[in-house]
Design a protein around this motif. Structure first.
Motif, PDB file in Angstrom:
ATOM      1  N   SER A   7       0.811  -1.269  -0.059  1.00 21.61           N
ATOM      2  CA  SER A   7      -0.250  -0.005   0.005  1.00 21.61           C
ATOM      3  C   SER A   7       0.655   1.308  -0.025  1.00 21.61           C
ATOM      4  N   GLN A   8       2.239   1.237   0.515  1.00 22.19           N
ATOM      5  CA  GLN A   8       2.974   2.390   0.667  1.00 22.19           C
ATOM      6  C   GLN A   8       3.845   2.474  -0.670  1.00 22.19           C
ATOM      7  N   TYR A   9       4.302   1.482  -1.329  1.00 20.11           N
ATOM      8  CA  TYR A   9       5.177   1.400  -2.450  1.00 20.11           C
ATOM      9  C   TYR A   9       4.580   0.961  -3.700  1.00 20.11           C
ATOM     10  N   GLY A  10       3.440   0.028  -3.855  1.00 19.45           N
ATOM     11  CA  GLY A  10       2.782  -0.129  -5.030  1.00 19.45           C
ATOM     12  C   GLY A  10       3.655  -1.082  -5.794  1.00 19.45           C
ATOM     13  N   ASP A  11       4.747  -1.882  -5.193  1.00 17.65           N
ATOM     14  CA  ASP A  11       5.594  -2.627  -6.071  1.00 17.65           C
ATOM     15  C   ASP A  11       4.821  -3.955  -6.181  1.00 17.65           C
ATOM     16  N   PRO A  12       4.560  -4.532  -7.550  1.00 17.61           N
ATOM     17  CA  PRO A  12       3.951  -5.755  -7.801  1.00 17.61           C
ATOM     18  C   PRO A  12       4.654  -7.053  -7.088  1.00 17.61           C
ATOM     19  N   ALA A  13       5.914  -6.857  -6.942  1.00 21.82           N
ATOM     20  CA  ALA A  13       6.643  -7.817  -6.130  1.00 21.82           C
ATOM     21  C   ALA A  13       6.469  -8.332  -5.060  1.00 21.82           C
ATOM     22  N   LEU A  14       5.863  -7.303  -4.129  1.00 17.14           N
ATOM     23  CA  LEU A  14       5.260  -7.252  -2.984  1.00 17.14           C
ATOM     24  C   LEU A  14       4.125  -8.261  -2.806  1.00 17.14           C
ATOM     25  N   LEU A  15       3.270  -8.014  -4.015  1.00 15.72           N
ATOM     26  CA  LEU A  15       2.158  -8.865  -4.107  1.00 15.72           C
ATOM     27  C   LEU A  15       2.333 -10.259  -4.582  1.00 15.72           C
ATOM     28  N   ALA A  16       3.207 -10.432  -5.401  1.00 17.46           N
ATOM     29  CA  ALA A  16       3.799 -11.871  -5.844  1.00 17.46           C
ATOM     30  C   ALA A  16       4.304 -12.711  -4.669  1.00 17.46           C
ATOM     31  N   ILE A  17       5.147 -11.953  -3.810  1.00 20.72           N
ATOM     32  CA  ILE A  17       5.702 -12.556  -2.703  1.00 20.72           C
ATOM     33  C   ILE A  17       4.842 -13.029  -1.652  1.00 20.72           C
ATOM     34  N   ASN A  18       3.686 -12.017  -1.470  1.00 21.94           N
ATOM     35  CA  ASN A  18       2.488 -12.125  -0.589  1.00 21.94           C
ATOM     36  C   ASN A  18       1.686 -13.498  -1.134  1.00 21.94           C
ATOM     37  N   LEU A  19       1.481 -13.622  -2.399  1.00 22.08           N
ATOM     38  CA  LEU A  19       0.754 -14.623  -2.783  1.00 22.08           C
ATOM     39  C   LEU A  19       1.284 -16.025  -2.710  1.00 22.08           C
ATOM     40  N   VAL A  20       2.535 -16.050  -2.617  1.00 20.03           N
ATOM     41  CA  VAL A  20       3.433 -17.345  -2.425  1.00 20.03           C
ATOM     42  C   VAL A  20       3.415 -17.624  -0.687  1.00 20.03           C
ATOM     43  N   VAL A  21       3.394 -16.641   0.217  1.00 21.72           N
ATOM     44  CA  VAL A  21       3.298 -16.908   1.535  1.00 21.72           C
ATOM     45  C   VAL A  21       1.998 -17.250   1.788  1.00 21.72           C
ATOM     46  N   MET A  22       0.939 -16.594   1.166  1.00 23.72           N
ATOM     47  CA  MET A  22      -0.546 -16.583   1.749  1.00 23.72           C
ATOM     48  C   MET A  22      -0.668 -18.349   1.147  1.00 23.72           C
ATOM     49  N   VAL A  23      -0.388 -18.714   0.126  1.00 29.70           N
ATOM     50  CA  VAL A  23      -0.796 -20.038  -0.215  1.00 29.70           C
ATOM     51  C   VAL A  23      -0.069 -21.024   0.783  1.00 29.70           C
ATOM     52  N   GLY A  24       1.133 -20.953   1.098  1.00 27.17           N
ATOM     53  CA  GLY A  24       1.749 -21.847   2.046  1.00 27.17           C
ATOM     54  C   GLY A  24       1.162 -21.829   3.521  1.00 27.17           C
ATOM     55  N   TRP A  25       0.536 -20.242   3.968  1.00 32.19           N
ATOM     56  CA  TRP A  25      -0.165 -20.240   5.189  1.00 32.19           C
ATOM     57  C   TRP A  25      -1.574 -20.953   5.199  1.00 32.19           C
ATOM     58  N   THR A  26      -2.278 -20.857   4.166  1.00 32.26           N
ATOM     59  CA  THR A  26      -3.491 -21.632   3.827  1.00 32.26           C
ATOM     60  C   THR A  26      -3.196 -23.078   3.807  1.00 32.26           C
ATOM     61  N   LEU A  27      -2.459 -23.531   3.308  1.00 30.54           N
ATOM     62  CA  LEU A  27      -2.236 -24.901   3.337  1.00 30.54           C
ATOM     63  C   LEU A  27      -1.871 -25.275   4.872  1.00 30.54           C
ATOM     64  N   THR A  28      -1.303 -24.508   5.362  1.00 34.47           N
ATOM     65  CA  THR A  28      -0.840 -24.839   6.948  1.00 34.47           C
ATOM     66  C   THR A  28      -1.918 -24.927   7.774  1.00 34.47           C
ATOM     67  N   ILE A  29      -2.745 -23.848   7.624  1.00 35.41           N
ATOM     68  CA  ILE A  29      -3.869 -23.509   8.715  1.00 35.41           C
ATOM     69  C   ILE A  29      -4.883 -24.651   8.468  1.00 35.41           C
ATOM     70  N   LEU A  30      -5.328 -24.879   7.182  1.00 34.60           N
ATOM     71  CA  LEU A  30      -6.172 -25.930   6.973  1.00 34.60           C
ATOM     72  C   LEU A  30      -5.833 -27.486   7.481  1.00 34.60           C
ATOM     73  N   SER A  31      -4.163 -27.722   7.108  1.00 42.57           N
ATOM     74  CA  SER A  31      -3.817 -28.935   7.717  1.00 42.57           C
ATOM     75  C   SER A  31      -3.818 -29.063   9.069  1.00 42.57           C
ATOM     76  N   TRP A  32      -3.387 -27.766   9.692  1.00 48.99           N
ATOM     77  CA  TRP A  32      -3.607 -27.952  11.218  1.00 48.99           C
ATOM     78  C   TRP A  32      -4.672 -28.171  11.764  1.00 48.99           C
ATOM     79  N   ARG A  33      -5.771 -27.313  11.280  1.00 51.27           N
ATOM     80  CA  ARG A  33      -7.196 -27.641  11.769  1.00 51.27           C
ATOM     81  C   ARG A  33      -7.497 -28.983  11.508  1.00 51.27           C
ATOM     82  N   LYS A  34      -7.410 -29.693  10.672  1.00 54.67           N
ATOM     83  CA  LYS A  34      -7.751 -31.123  10.155  1.00 54.67           C
ATOM     84  C   LYS A  34      -7.040 -31.847  11.470  1.00 54.67           C
ATOM     85  N   ASP A  35      -5.610 -31.617  11.471  1.00 52.88           N
ATOM     86  CA  ASP A  35      -4.916 -32.505  12.521  1.00 52.88           C
ATOM     87  C   ASP A  35      -5.428 -32.227  13.917  1.00 52.88           C
ATOM     88  N   LYS A  36      -6.037 -31.177  14.266  1.00 51.29           N
ATOM     89  CA  LYS A  36      -6.395 -30.827  15.500  1.00 51.29           C
ATOM     90  C   LYS A  36      -7.619 -31.508  15.586  1.00 51.29           C
TER      91      LYS A  36
END
Length: 141
Positions: A107-136
């Protein structure tokens, strides 16, 4: 001698607290942190071009960031191979912070690289949270 073989062979109590899906989801984290870290250390500008950046970044800063990312990948790999399941949830909080911080930076710099990096991190976070919930849920029965 039989006590040792019984202890080693009967590891069911540790396995029940293993969070196997969550552990498996962390391979995704290792799968991007190690190669991206190496790429940023050795070919930083090429890596940033692949991330579609519209800013010029200093090589030294990118290389230092690569060292940090690679180091985090090694730590995540250590969590996996040591089956440190109590720490798996910490990765959710850390990546949640990273996701929020990257949105603020975008939001401060508008660099699309930040969105690309965020997409990769969000995919992994989503995989982990769904896996964690299922395991629990399976732990609770």
């Amino acid at each position: 001698m039989s006590a040792i073989s019984t202890t080693i062979g009967n590891d069911t109590s540790a396995e029940s607290h293993e969070l196997p899906r969550t552990r498996l989801s962390l391979y995704y984290l290792v799968g991007y942190t190690l190669p991206v870290g190496v790429s940023l250390m050795f070919v930083p500008q090429t890596m940033m071009n692949l991330l579609l950046t519209n800013h010029a970044y200093d090589d030294l800063g990118l290389r230092m960031f690569g060292v940090l990312i690679f180091s985090l990948g090694i730590i995540a790999f250590g969590l996996i191979i040591n089956k440190a399941s109590p720490v798996y949830t910490v990765t959710l909080f850390v990546r949640g912070f990273i996701i929020a911080a990257l949105f603020v930076l975008y939001s401060q710099y508008g660099d699309p690289a930040l969105l690309a990096i965020n997409l990769v991190v969000m995919v992994g976070w989503t995989l982990t949270i769904l896996s964690w919930r299922k395991d629990k849920a399976e732990e609770r029965g």
